[in-house]
Write an enzyme that holds these catalytic residues in place. Structure first.
Site, PDB file in Angstrom:
ATOM      1  N   GLU A 144      -2.745  -3.597  -6.520  1.00 33.30           N
ATOM      2  CA  GLU A 144      -2.212  -4.293  -5.346  1.00 33.30           C
ATOM      3  C   GLU A 144      -2.637  -5.757  -5.433  1.00 33.30           C
ATOM      4  O   GLU A 144      -3.834  -6.040  -5.454  1.00 33.30           O
ATOM      5  CB  GLU A 144      -2.742  -3.661  -4.060  1.00 33.30           C
ATOM      6  CG  GLU A 144      -2.129  -4.240  -2.801  1.00 33.30           C
ATOM      7  CD  GLU A 144      -2.642  -3.567  -1.526  1.00 33.30           C
ATOM      8  OE1 GLU A 144      -3.592  -2.781  -1.613  1.00 33.30           O
ATOM      9  OE2 GLU A 144      -2.085  -3.861  -0.449  1.00 33.30           O
ATOM     10  N   ASN A 186       2.262  -3.485  14.380  1.00 32.09           N
ATOM     11  CA  ASN A 186       2.179  -2.022  14.555  1.00 32.09           C
ATOM     12  C   ASN A 186       0.940  -1.449  13.876  1.00 32.09           C
ATOM     13  O   ASN A 186       0.336  -0.491  14.347  1.00 32.09           O
ATOM     14  CB  ASN A 186       3.425  -1.339  13.959  1.00 32.09           C
ATOM     15  CG  ASN A 186       4.664  -1.671  14.764  1.00 32.09           C
ATOM     16  OD1 ASN A 186       4.562  -2.063  15.938  1.00 32.09           O
ATOM     17  ND2 ASN A 186       5.839  -1.572  14.136  1.00 32.09           N
ATOM     18  N   ARG A 210       5.577  -5.145  11.381  1.00 29.54           N
ATOM     19  CA  ARG A 210       4.758  -4.065  10.816  1.00 29.54           C
ATOM     20  C   ARG A 210       3.266  -4.360  11.008  1.00 29.54           C
ATOM     21  O   ARG A 210       2.469  -3.478  11.281  1.00 29.54           O
ATOM     22  CB  ARG A 210       5.064  -3.919   9.325  1.00 29.54           C
ATOM     23  CG  ARG A 210       6.472  -3.481   9.031  1.00 29.54           C
ATOM     24  CD  ARG A 210       6.752  -3.508   7.540  1.00 29.54           C
ATOM     25  NE  ARG A 210       8.160  -3.246   7.243  1.00 29.54           N
ATOM     26  CZ  ARG A 210       8.662  -3.302   6.011  1.00 29.54           C
ATOM     27  NH1 ARG A 210       7.878  -3.596   4.982  1.00 29.54           N
ATOM     28  NH2 ARG A 210       9.932  -3.071   5.805  1.00 29.54           N
ATOM     29  N   THR A 224       0.841  -1.205   0.000  1.00 29.68           N
ATOM     30  CA  THR A 224       0.000   0.000   0.000  1.00 29.68           C
ATOM     31  C   THR A 224       0.873   1.252   0.000  1.00 29.68           C
ATOM     32  O   THR A 224       0.623   2.204  -0.725  1.00 29.68           O
ATOM     33  CB  THR A 224      -0.932  -0.013   1.226  1.00 29.68           C
ATOM     34  OG1 THR A 224      -1.682  -1.220   1.218  1.00 29.68           O
ATOM     35  CG2 THR A 224      -1.870   1.186   1.217  1.00 29.68           C
TER      36      THR A 224
HETATM   37  N1  LIG Z   1       9.470   0.209   4.855  1.00 33.05           N
HETATM   38  C1  LIG Z   1       8.683   0.212   5.964  1.00 33.05           C
HETATM   39  N2  LIG Z   1       9.227   0.225   7.192  1.00 33.05           N
HETATM   40  C2  LIG Z   1       8.438   0.208   8.292  1.00 33.05           C
HETATM   41  N3  LIG Z   1       7.094   0.197   8.277  1.00 33.05           N
HETATM   42  C3  LIG Z   1       6.502   0.184   7.067  1.00 33.05           C
HETATM   43  C4  LIG Z   1       7.244   0.183   5.848  1.00 33.05           C
HETATM   44  N4  LIG Z   1       6.374   0.167   4.807  1.00 33.05           N
HETATM   45  C5  LIG Z   1       5.137   0.146   5.364  1.00 33.05           C
HETATM   46  N5  LIG Z   1       5.215   0.156   6.704  1.00 33.05           N
HETATM   47  C6  LIG Z   1       4.107   0.126   7.662  1.00 33.05           C
HETATM   48  O1  LIG Z   1       3.762  -1.241   7.792  1.00 33.05           O
HETATM   49  C7  LIG Z   1       2.342  -1.410   7.730  1.00 33.05           C
HETATM   50  C8  LIG Z   1       1.983  -2.238   6.501  1.00 33.05           C
HETATM   51  O2  LIG Z   1       2.319  -1.472   5.379  1.00 33.05           O
HETATM   52  P1  LIG Z   1       1.370  -1.536   4.102  1.00 33.05           P
HETATM   53  O3  LIG Z   1      -0.056  -1.304   4.515  1.00 33.05           O
HETATM   54  O4  LIG Z   1       1.961  -0.674   3.038  1.00 33.05           O
HETATM   55  O5  LIG Z   1       1.532  -3.087   3.749  1.00 33.05           O
HETATM   56  P2  LIG Z   1       0.669  -3.914   2.748  1.00 33.05           P
HETATM   57  O6  LIG Z   1       1.614  -4.805   2.044  1.00 33.05           O
HETATM   58  O7  LIG Z   1      -0.217  -3.051   1.925  1.00 33.05           O
HETATM   59  O8  LIG Z   1      -0.243  -4.760   3.729  1.00 33.05           O
HETATM   60  P3  LIG Z   1      -1.465  -5.741   3.319  1.00 33.05           P
HETATM   61  O9  LIG Z   1      -0.891  -6.888   2.564  1.00 33.05           O
HETATM   62  O10 LIG Z   1      -2.002  -6.138   4.626  1.00 33.05           O
HETATM   63  O11 LIG Z   1      -2.391  -4.886   2.522  1.00 33.05           O
HETATM   64  C9  LIG Z   1       1.748  -0.025   7.692  1.00 33.05           C
HETATM   65  O12 LIG Z   1       1.438   0.351   9.010  1.00 33.05           O
HETATM   66  C10 LIG Z   1       2.867   0.841   7.143  1.00 33.05           C
HETATM   67  O13 LIG Z   1       2.827   2.159   7.668  1.00 33.05           O
END
Ligand SMILES: Nc1ncnc2c1ncn2[C@@H]1O[C@H](COP(=O)(O)OP(=O)(O)OP(=O)(O)O)[C@@H](O)[C@H]1O
Ligand SMILES: Nc1nc(=O)c2ncn([C@H]3C[C@H](O)[C@@H](CO)O3)c2[nH]1
Length: 249
Positions: free
Chosen positions: A115, A177, A174, A46
């Site tokens: 996505e 968090n 993550r 995301t």
């Molecule tokens: N490089 C990073 N370092 C630390 N935290 C991150 C990083 N990238 C994203 N995050 C945090 O980790 C969490 C997950 O990120 P994100 O939502 O982009 O993942 P996602 O792959 O879209 O998740 P999902 O598969 O559940 O949709 C969010 O809270 C985001 O703020």
């Protein structure tokens, strides 16, 4: 934000001096360019989409998670995490439909960035339910028949897969968090299993066919470093590639 694309049906030829001077070569018809961002749960997909969403003339399609969490009052994602054997097919059937809907939406820009994909829903998540013996074989077969019919009869265009390659441990940290309610019961072992299936699919090529060239971007780094990586890989991600692509470190 990056140079604005002229909204033309043309091939974008990035200038070696950098994208600011990149121009659309006129009069060349462009096949719309479609990219899928793949990766484990909480791998940063995301965040990656949000980065590229700032670029003009890119249409970004996040995963329709909100539909899975509320289908006429039913939270299919929550049901699946609570009782996967009972509800996996229900969620996967709806995921497959909503991803098919997204793949077949009319394009509104020269580049579409999605996505995940209908492929990872089947090859990663359904496969994991089945291999971990949490999905009855009959459910797996019904979903597989639907999937095979769809990819044999519906044109699904993917020109590039960007694989955000992470460690399960980084995703777990993550995920904790982020505090998405349904995911709080997701154990690290689940992320390890999903990670291994992604590695077998997109790196080891020992799972299922890969529908497009793959650009692997190591994504365990912190947010700032990842944004720099997306900046460095901008042309590789957004310009139609004619062969396997490699990530610049
Ligand atoms: N490089 C990073 N370092 C630390 N935290 C991150 C990083 N990238 C994203 N995050 C945090 O980790 C969490 C997950 O990120 P994100 O939502 O982009 O993942 P996602 O792959 O879209 O998740 P999902 O598969 O559940 O949709 C969010 O809270 C985001 O703020
Ligand atoms: N079971 C299952 N099948 C899928 O096809 C699928 N695609 C995504 N997800 C889960 C991961 C995140 O919790 C949340 C957001 O990605 O949704 C899925 N879960």
């Amino acid at each position: 934000s990056h140079s604005s694309f002229c909204f033309a049906l043309a091939i974008f030829t990035p200038n070696p001096l950098g994208r600011k001077e990149g121009t659309w070569s006129e009069a060349q018809f462009c096949c719309w360019f479609q990219i899928c961002i793949e990766g484990n749960i909480a791998s940063g997909k995301t965040t990656c989409l949000e980065y590229f969403a700032k670029t003009n003339n890119i249409e970004v399609l996040p995963e329709p998670v909100s539909k899975w969490r509320n289908l006429r009052g039913h939270n299919l994602l929550g049901l699946m995490y609570e009782d996967v054997s009972r509800w996996a097919i229900t969620l996967q059937s709806y995921v497959q439909l909503t991803m098919l809907e997204q793949h077949t939406l009319p394009l509104t820009a020269p580049i579409r960035m999605m996505e995940r994909s209908i492929y990872s829903a089947k090859y990663i998540f359904v496969e994991n339910h089945y291999r971990s013996c949490r999905m009855p074989a009959v459910d797996y077969e019904v979903l597989s028949q639907w999937f095979q019919w769809i990819i044999s009869n519906v044109k699904i265009q993917i020109d590039l897969i960007v694989y955000l390659q992470t460690s399960p441990e980084a995703c777990y940290k993550r995920l904790r968090n982020r505090c998405r309610e349904e995911e709080q019961i997701v154990p690290l072992e689940y992320l390890v299993a999903i990670h291994q299936l992604y590695e077998d699919w997109l790196i080891n090529h020992t799972l299922f066919t890969i529908p497009a060239p793959v650009l692997v971007i190591p994504a365990d780094h912190d947010l700032q470093k990842m944004l720099k990586r997306y900046e460095k890989n901008w042309e590789r991600i957004l310009s139609p590639s004619r062969g396997p692509v490699t990530c610049s470190q």
